[in-house]
Design a protein around this motif. Structure first.
Motif, PDB file in Angstrom:
ATOM      1  N   THR A 134      16.944  71.901  32.185  1.00  0.00           N
ATOM      2  CA  THR A 134      16.768  70.443  32.182  1.00  0.00           C
ATOM      3  C   THR A 134      17.981  69.727  31.596  1.00  0.00           C
ATOM      4  OG1 THR A 134      15.599  70.649  30.080  1.00  0.00           O
ATOM      5  CG2 THR A 134      14.261  70.530  32.069  1.00  0.00           C
ATOM      6  N   GLY A 135      18.889  70.472  31.013  1.00  0.00           N
ATOM      7  CA  GLY A 135      20.083  69.898  30.414  1.00  0.00           C
ATOM      8  C   GLY A 135      20.760  70.952  29.562  1.00  0.00           C
ATOM      9  N   SER A 136      21.829  70.562  28.883  1.00  0.00           N
ATOM     10  CA  SER A 136      22.568  71.533  28.084  1.00  0.00           C
ATOM     11  C   SER A 136      21.817  71.957  26.824  1.00  0.00           C
ATOM     12  CB  SER A 136      23.947  70.975  27.706  1.00  0.00           C
ATOM     13  OG  SER A 136      24.872  71.259  28.734  1.00  0.00           O
ATOM     14  N   SER A 137      20.916  71.136  26.324  1.00  0.00           N
ATOM     15  CA  SER A 137      20.161  71.540  25.137  1.00  0.00           C
ATOM     16  C   SER A 137      19.378  72.816  25.411  1.00  0.00           C
ATOM     17  CB  SER A 137      19.212  70.425  24.694  1.00  0.00           C
ATOM     18  OG  SER A 137      19.920  69.301  24.228  1.00  0.00           O
ATOM     19  N   GLU A 138      18.623  72.817  26.497  1.00  0.00           N
ATOM     20  CA  GLU A 138      17.874  74.027  26.859  1.00  0.00           C
ATOM     21  C   GLU A 138      18.828  75.180  27.144  1.00  0.00           C
ATOM     22  OE1 GLU A 138      14.682  75.707  30.189  1.00  0.00           O
ATOM     23  OE2 GLU A 138      15.540  73.690  30.416  1.00  0.00           O
ATOM     24  N   ALA A 139      19.931  74.908  27.815  1.00  0.00           N
ATOM     25  CA  ALA A 139      20.893  75.956  28.161  1.00  0.00           C
ATOM     26  C   ALA A 139      21.499  76.588  26.909  1.00  0.00           C
ATOM     27  CB  ALA A 139      21.995  75.372  29.051  1.00  0.00           C
TER      28      ALA A 139
END
Length: 569
Positions: A169-174
């Motif tokens: 969903t974005g870089s945070s999850e990644a």
């Protein structure tokens, strides 16, 4: 109904005298919520006698002819008993959203605000598709797999290795997935050797975006957050890394594009440092590259370095897709621990899942694939070169005034990092490229010059941000990371949609505002620093109000030296 002032005042609550320091009643303080409530009750009582509105149905002439025109406000915190016509609700919400800033003038954010019409059509046509329904949407899932392959190759996937990755969903999850893989690999290696696994730590700079520290806190890893300084270009200092690693270090978060100043952290230098450490101690410490903003700008820092095990990026930043998509890639499938992979039997199909979220939008995946195919490598490079050229022009223009100094340095010749004064500002040549300058994101972080502060000590830098906001630009003013928090910066992110004409206007407006500040009375400007959002929604939604602090980015419950730093992205 018209209410005269002399008849209204006695009925209005919300005006109250407050004692001053010497005990004398000061000027009335106004409670806007109380006043609105009192006027609302007064008005509705009268309106109820004179107007006829349906309570919910669809009997109305225009969206403004329902009960919401003058009799009732939209429900905010509880669901209303009666519904309202669709066109009315649409119009009311649309009107309220007019109070938002203009996305294209939101120069605080890295997140893209423009996509081509064809891409938008593809997204709308596929807006109902869910990434969790892999068996139902096989064509979309094939596009997902192609994106993973394209991005892995863009980052230099090596022969003999089988890169693996997923959309998020974005870089945070990644980032969390990359961190979890490092932690699990460290645990498995320690358990196999019969060693303790209770004290994992991870190293990052104080300039790290909040998602990195969130990983450490949520997944019980000790975060070793190292101070940054002007000497280290406000980024992770390799010398401090060397002093803070040990056998319990699960990995290093290295940022390809600091959200504060746009600087790239020295991935190759840190990699060599860790090579030497392993040769000396036998401890193998991996690197995860947080390329949330830099992954589509600087693909040269990549999997060619064996110590880089995983990389993440945000498709919704310089991948040029609307918000809602990130990517994480591991250089080889063996680096993604089996413990993190779930085999799902869902809706008649079988799939493997290793994301934190299950349901997530599929339209952004399709839009990412559209951009990759439509633009190609040369198209992306041209867009990024345009962004970099405009960022250099803004940087040089600001420094040429003598009023500002840039903390970012993408506008300085490669190897030069020190501001030499306004007279040294040299504008570019026609045939130059970003390769002639220091690497970094198209970010302009700037502050008042020392000479300006000495000549006009009464002027506050945050006033520039507030006055620009009056012209609809959103340009934040906030402190640098802990250890350097006494320095505040204004920051502009140059995105694809920043045209040369808009940039020219921005430069002119910054200069005009600064000149107006110089010419204005200090007392006239002081009111600008007292603005804050007093709405009930703000009070409930966030504790990050300015309160007793001074300046944007100040306040809250803890000082800058404690807690998590969002860093405006």
């Amino acid at each position: 109904m018209v209410l005269a002032t002399h008849t209204l005042r006695p009925h209005v609550k919300g005006l109250r005298k407050t004692p001053s320091a010497n005990g004398v009643l000061a000027d009335p303080q106004v409670d806007p919520d109380e006043i609105v409530h009192s006027l609302h009750n007064l008005h509705v009582a009268e309106a109820g006698r004179k107007h006829v509105h349906t309570k919910g149905g669809t009997s109305h002439i225009t969206p403004y002819s329902t009960r919401y025109a003058s009799q009732q406000e939209l429900s905010k915190f509880v669901i209303p008993q009666d519904g309202a016509p669709a066109d009315t609700v649409h119009q009311m919400l649309k009107d309220e959203l007019d109070l938002d800033g203009r996305p294209n003038l939101n120069l605080a954010s890295f997140v893209g605000t423009y996509m081509e019409k064809q891409a938008e059509e593809l997204m709308f046509e596929n807006i109902s598709k869910n990434m969790s329904d892999a068996d139902e949407y096989p064509a979309m899932m094939q596009m997902h797999a192609r994106c993973v392959s394209i991005i892995a190759n863009l980052w230099g996937a090596q022969k003999g290795e089988k890169a693996i990755g997923t959309a998020t969903t974005g870089s945070s999850e990644a980032i969390h997935l990359g961190g979890l893989a490092m932690k699990r690999r460290w645990q498995e290696k320690r358990m196999a050797a019969g060693k303790d696994t209770s004290k994992p730590n991870i190293v990052m700079g104080a300039n790290a975006q909040v998602a990195l520290e969130k990983f450490a806190r949520y997944f019980e890893v000790d975060a070793r957050i190292l101070p940054v300084s002007q000497k280290s270009d406000f980024r992770l200092d390799p010398e401090l890394v060397k002093q803070n690693i040990d056998e319990n270090t699960i990995g290093i978060f290295v940022i390809l594009g600091s959200t504060y100043t746009g600087h790239y952290e020295p991935v190759e230098e840190i990699s060599k440092l860790l090579d030497a450490y392993e040769a000396e101690t036998g401890v193998d410490i991996p690197i995860h590259v947080d390329a949330a903003s830099g992954g589509f700008i600087a693909p040269f820092t990549n999997f060619e370095l064996p110590r880089v095990k995983s990389i993440n990026t945000s498709g919704h930043k310089f991948g040029l897709v609307y918000a809602g998509v990130g990517w994480v890639i591991w250089r080889d499938e063996k680096l993604l621990p089996k413990h993190l992979i779930f085999e799902l039997h869902y809706l008649g199909g079988t799939e493997e899942s290793y994301t934190l979220n299950f349901s997530r939008p599929g339209a952004q995946i399709i839009a990412q694939y559209y951009n990759l195919i439509h633009l190609g490598f040369k198209g992306y490079r041209q867009i990024m070169e345009n962004c970099m050229a405009n960022a250099r022009l803004l940087s040089k223009s600001l420094e040429a005034t003598g009023w500002y100094t840039c903390v970012s340095d993408i506008h300085r010749q490669k190897g030069e990092h020190v501001f030499k004064g306004a007279k040294e500002a040299v504008f570019g040549k026609d045939d130059e490229t970003s390769a002639d300058y220091n690497p970094g994101l198209p970010v302009v972080a700037f502050r008042f010059s020392d000479d300006f502060k000495q000549e006009y000590p009464h002027l506050k830098q945050e006033t520039v941000s507030n006055l620009l906001r009056a012209k609809q630009y959103i340009i934040p003013n906030y402190p640098l990371p802990p250890n350097e928090e006494k320095t505040e910066i204004l920051r502009v992110v140059i995105r694809e949609s920043m045209s040369f004409d808009l940039l020219d206007r921005l430069i002119a407006d910054i200069c005009a505002i600064t000149q107006d500040m110089i010419s204005s009375d200090a007392q006239d400007l002081s009111i600008l620093s007292r603005f804050k959002d007093n709405s009930i929604e703000k009070e409930h939604a966030s504790r990050g109000q300015h309160r007793e602090g001074k300046g944007q980015g100040r306040g809250g419950k803890h000082p800058m030296t404690q807690g998590v730093h969002r860093s405006v992205c």
